[in-house]
Scaffold this motif. Sequence first.
Motif, PDB file in Angstrom:
ATOM      1  N   ALA A  43      -0.265   3.513   9.401  1.00  0.00           N
ATOM      2  CA  ALA A  43      -0.814   3.012   8.145  1.00  0.00           C
ATOM      3  C   ALA A  43      -0.937   4.141   7.122  1.00  0.00           C
ATOM      4  CB  ALA A  43      -2.179   2.363   8.395  1.00  0.00           C
ATOM      5  N   VAL A  44      -1.324   5.321   7.583  1.00  0.00           N
ATOM      6  CA  VAL A  44      -1.425   6.484   6.684  1.00  0.00           C
ATOM      7  C   VAL A  44      -0.045   6.877   6.163  1.00  0.00           C
ATOM      8  CG1 VAL A  44      -1.990   8.950   6.565  1.00  0.00           C
ATOM      9  CG2 VAL A  44      -3.556   7.362   7.711  1.00  0.00           C
ATOM     10  N   ILE A  45       0.969   6.800   7.030  1.00  0.00           N
ATOM     11  CA  ILE A  45       2.338   7.123   6.608  1.00  0.00           C
ATOM     12  C   ILE A  45       2.800   6.150   5.525  1.00  0.00           C
ATOM     13  CG2 ILE A  45       4.754   7.203   7.338  1.00  0.00           C
ATOM     14  CD1 ILE A  45       3.771   8.173  10.072  1.00  0.00           C
ATOM     15  N   VAL A  46       2.504   4.867   5.707  1.00  0.00           N
ATOM     16  CA  VAL A  46       2.866   3.866   4.706  1.00  0.00           C
ATOM     17  C   VAL A  46       2.164   4.183   3.382  1.00  0.00           C
ATOM     18  CG1 VAL A  46       2.691   1.425   4.058  1.00  0.00           C
ATOM     19  CG2 VAL A  46       3.322   2.055   6.389  1.00  0.00           C
ATOM     20  N   PHE A  47       0.900   4.555   3.457  1.00  0.00           N
ATOM     21  CA  PHE A  47       0.135   4.905   2.256  1.00  0.00           C
ATOM     22  C   PHE A  47       0.774   6.107   1.554  1.00  0.00           C
ATOM     23  CE2 PHE A  47      -3.330   7.342   0.230  1.00  0.00           C
ATOM     24  CZ  PHE A  47      -3.782   6.386  -0.682  1.00  0.00           C
ATOM     25  N   GLY A  48       1.193   7.113   2.350  1.00  0.00           N
ATOM     26  CA  GLY A  48       1.829   8.291   1.777  1.00  0.00           C
ATOM     27  C   GLY A  48       3.162   7.956   1.123  1.00  0.00           C
ATOM     28  N   LEU A  49       3.943   7.103   1.775  1.00  0.00           N
ATOM     29  CA  LEU A  49       5.224   6.690   1.204  1.00  0.00           C
ATOM     30  C   LEU A  49       5.020   5.916  -0.093  1.00  0.00           C
ATOM     31  CD1 LEU A  49       7.186   5.539   4.398  1.00  0.00           C
ATOM     32  CD2 LEU A  49       7.740   7.492   2.930  1.00  0.00           C
ATOM     33  N   GLU A  50       3.970   5.132  -0.136  1.00  0.00           N
ATOM     34  CA  GLU A  50       3.693   4.356  -1.344  1.00  0.00           C
ATOM     35  C   GLU A  50       3.307   5.275  -2.506  1.00  0.00           C
ATOM     36  OE1 GLU A  50       3.364   0.991  -3.767  1.00  0.00           O
ATOM     37  OE2 GLU A  50       4.387   1.375  -1.864  1.00  0.00           O
ATOM     38  N   LEU A  51       2.597   6.354  -2.206  1.00  0.00           N
ATOM     39  CA  LEU A  51       2.278   7.331  -3.251  1.00  0.00           C
ATOM     40  C   LEU A  51       3.545   8.043  -3.731  1.00  0.00           C
ATOM     41  CD1 LEU A  51      -0.994   9.001  -1.870  1.00  0.00           C
ATOM     42  CD2 LEU A  51      -0.788   7.336  -3.727  1.00  0.00           C
ATOM     43  N   PHE A  52       4.427   8.352  -2.779  1.00  0.00           N
ATOM     44  CA  PHE A  52       5.670   9.063  -3.092  1.00  0.00           C
ATOM     45  C   PHE A  52       6.666   8.165  -3.828  1.00  0.00           C
ATOM     46  CE2 PHE A  52      10.054   9.911  -1.597  1.00  0.00           C
ATOM     47  CZ  PHE A  52      10.267  11.127  -2.231  1.00  0.00           C
ATOM     48  N   ALA A  53       6.777   6.921  -3.377  1.00  0.00           N
ATOM     49  CA  ALA A  53       7.736   5.974  -3.969  1.00  0.00           C
ATOM     50  C   ALA A  53       7.100   4.601  -4.045  1.00  0.00           C
ATOM     51  CB  ALA A  53       9.025   5.928  -3.151  1.00  0.00           C
ATOM     52  N   PRO A  54       6.326   4.311  -5.106  1.00  0.00           N
ATOM     53  CA  PRO A  54       5.658   3.013  -5.238  1.00  0.00           C
ATOM     54  C   PRO A  54       6.668   1.864  -5.152  1.00  0.00           C
ATOM     55  CG  PRO A  54       4.879   4.551  -6.916  1.00  0.00           C
ATOM     56  CD  PRO A  54       6.055   5.195  -6.251  1.00  0.00           C
ATOM     57  N   TRP A  55       6.289   0.807  -4.461  1.00  0.00           N
ATOM     58  CA  TRP A  55       7.219  -0.292  -4.233  1.00  0.00           C
ATOM     59  C   TRP A  55       7.683  -0.932  -5.537  1.00  0.00           C
ATOM     60  CZ3 TRP A  55       6.529  -5.573  -5.306  1.00  0.00           C
ATOM     61  CH2 TRP A  55       5.250  -5.940  -5.756  1.00  0.00           C
ATOM     62  N   LYS A  56       6.831  -0.901  -6.560  1.00  0.00           N
ATOM     63  CA  LYS A  56       7.206  -1.499  -7.838  1.00  0.00           C
ATOM     64  C   LYS A  56       8.322  -0.726  -8.535  1.00  0.00           C
ATOM     65  CE  LYS A  56       2.852  -3.856  -8.884  1.00  0.00           C
ATOM     66  NZ  LYS A  56       1.772  -4.035  -9.885  1.00  0.00           N
ATOM     67  N   SER A  57       8.455   0.556  -8.179  1.00  0.00           N
ATOM     68  CA  SER A  57       9.520   1.365  -8.777  1.00  0.00           C
ATOM     69  C   SER A  57      10.847   1.197  -8.058  1.00  0.00           C
ATOM     70  CB  SER A  57       9.119   2.849  -8.762  1.00  0.00           C
ATOM     71  OG  SER A  57       9.093   3.348  -7.425  1.00  0.00           O
ATOM     72  N   GLU A  58      10.833   0.508  -6.916  1.00  0.00           N
ATOM     73  CA  GLU A  58      12.040   0.361  -6.108  1.00  0.00           C
ATOM     74  C   GLU A  58      12.715  -0.996  -6.278  1.00  0.00           C
ATOM     75  OE1 GLU A  58      11.826   2.996  -2.326  1.00  0.00           O
ATOM     76  OE2 GLU A  58      10.068   1.681  -2.249  1.00  0.00           O
ATOM     77  N   LEU A  59      12.135  -1.831  -7.127  1.00  0.00           N
ATOM     78  CA  LEU A  59      12.701  -3.143  -7.392  1.00  0.00           C
ATOM     79  C   LEU A  59      12.830  -3.349  -8.893  1.00  0.00           C
ATOM     80  CD1 LEU A  59      10.601  -5.291  -4.869  1.00  0.00           C
ATOM     81  CD2 LEU A  59      13.035  -4.725  -4.669  1.00  0.00           C
ATOM     82  N   PRO A  60      13.731  -4.220  -9.332  1.00  0.00           N
ATOM     83  CA  PRO A  60      13.867  -4.494 -10.762  1.00  0.00           C
ATOM     84  C   PRO A  60      12.549  -4.956 -11.371  1.00  0.00           C
ATOM     85  CG  PRO A  60      15.712  -5.443  -9.546  1.00  0.00           C
ATOM     86  CD  PRO A  60      14.723  -4.966  -8.518  1.00  0.00           C
ATOM     87  N   LYS A  61      12.327  -4.598 -12.628  1.00  0.00           N
ATOM     88  CA  LYS A  61      11.073  -4.931 -13.307  1.00  0.00           C
ATOM     89  C   LYS A  61      10.836  -6.437 -13.342  1.00  0.00           C
ATOM     90  CE  LYS A  61       8.542  -3.868 -17.570  1.00  0.00           C
ATOM     91  NZ  LYS A  61       8.631  -3.206 -18.904  1.00  0.00           N
ATOM     92  N   SER A  62      11.908  -7.205 -13.523  1.00  0.00           N
ATOM     93  CA  SER A  62      11.764  -8.664 -13.589  1.00  0.00           C
ATOM     94  C   SER A  62      11.285  -9.241 -12.264  1.00  0.00           C
ATOM     95  CB  SER A  62      13.103  -9.299 -13.968  1.00  0.00           C
ATOM     96  OG  SER A  62      14.109  -8.952 -13.015  1.00  0.00           O
TER      97      SER A  62
END
Length: 391
Positions: free
Chosen positions: A210-229
């Motif tokens: 869970a901590v690794i997932v949290f760290g990855l989210e800080l490094f690469a937020p999921w909203k930045s990995e998908l189209p804005k729409s």
Amino acid sequence: MDASIRKRANEGKKKMHDMLDSMSESEENESLSKTILKLATCSAAGLLFGIAIEKGRVFEPLVIQDQMTMDRFIMVKMFLSAVSSGMFSFSVLSMIPATQKKFQQASQVFISGFSDKGLFSVGIGAAILGAGMTISGSCPGMVLVQVGAQVPNSLYTFSGALAGALLYGFIEPTVVRLTRPQYPLRTHYLHKYLGSPFSVVALPFGAVMAVIVFGLELFAPWKSELPKSVVESGGMALTRIAWPPFVAGGIIGCLQIPVLLAVGDTLGSSSSYCTVASQILVSSPLQKMSPYLSKFKSGISNWWQVLYIGGAIAGACFSATASGTIGQAAGLSRTAAFSGGVLMVLGSRLAAGCTSGHGLSGMGLLSFLSMLAIPAMFMGGMATAAVVKIF
């Protein structure tokens, strides 16, 4: 007088037989109703699996391929979230007295398929699975969601997966003879090797993931990995195009609970292809040609997965329709879809597990072989991606 006694005795026997027949019929009906309930539970779990995978967007072939090139991390976030919540779910089941026996039985069922498997076969099989994932942009569980969401050429991936199951079914005796370990593992689980209760080891592992997932989210937020729409699509939960991958993964890990309680097994997908493929063995001579596939032909222990994947297809179709995105995800070529499908199921059967079997369930149960299989799978997938990128 004697005739009267005999008459009463015969009447008593008839009542006894009627009562026994009634009890037998009641037991059969109860057994049938229990079976229907178990299969319905598995179908419902598959439905939720399909919805969660579709909303997490990890079913898109390009998202899977981008994970293997480390350009996007949606897949690994969902995967680690699912393993983490699965470890928590298993821990709860292992601690509650009423479910402890079910958990122990499921643990035994999981390793029952490893009698002919060792480090070599699991490692090589998982690497082949990873290669197939990169080529097809899918995995044994993911392709069902792709079919439901109407990803172009996903039926070719599914057909390739069935072909892979058939191929392994006929070469299995040779493969086992060549790869059977000389010294099989005596202990299959980390917590048993350490002599500790399952939850004592699993809960810290789950927390680390869970901590690794949290760290990855800080490094690469999921909203930045998908189209804005996609990210900004509004509406209710089911009409949204995307959910955070850690939310979707958390839901998937919790599905271990109903499946384990219903059928005493854990989440998996690749065995279902063997069950479907085995239906072509319609005669005794054909069954003798593949004893491996023959054992998948019948029984709730085999068919529950088919109901589960059927639910996944329906769930993905429902989810994509609700958000208005059905058929919109980009697909791959027919050649890539089919050949990748063959490799991923062939590798899964060689490794005795797929991304769900080894990943969600094996890692969740602290299986040593699964801890080898998952890194090998990613290494095979990343190596294939590197080669494809060069050429």
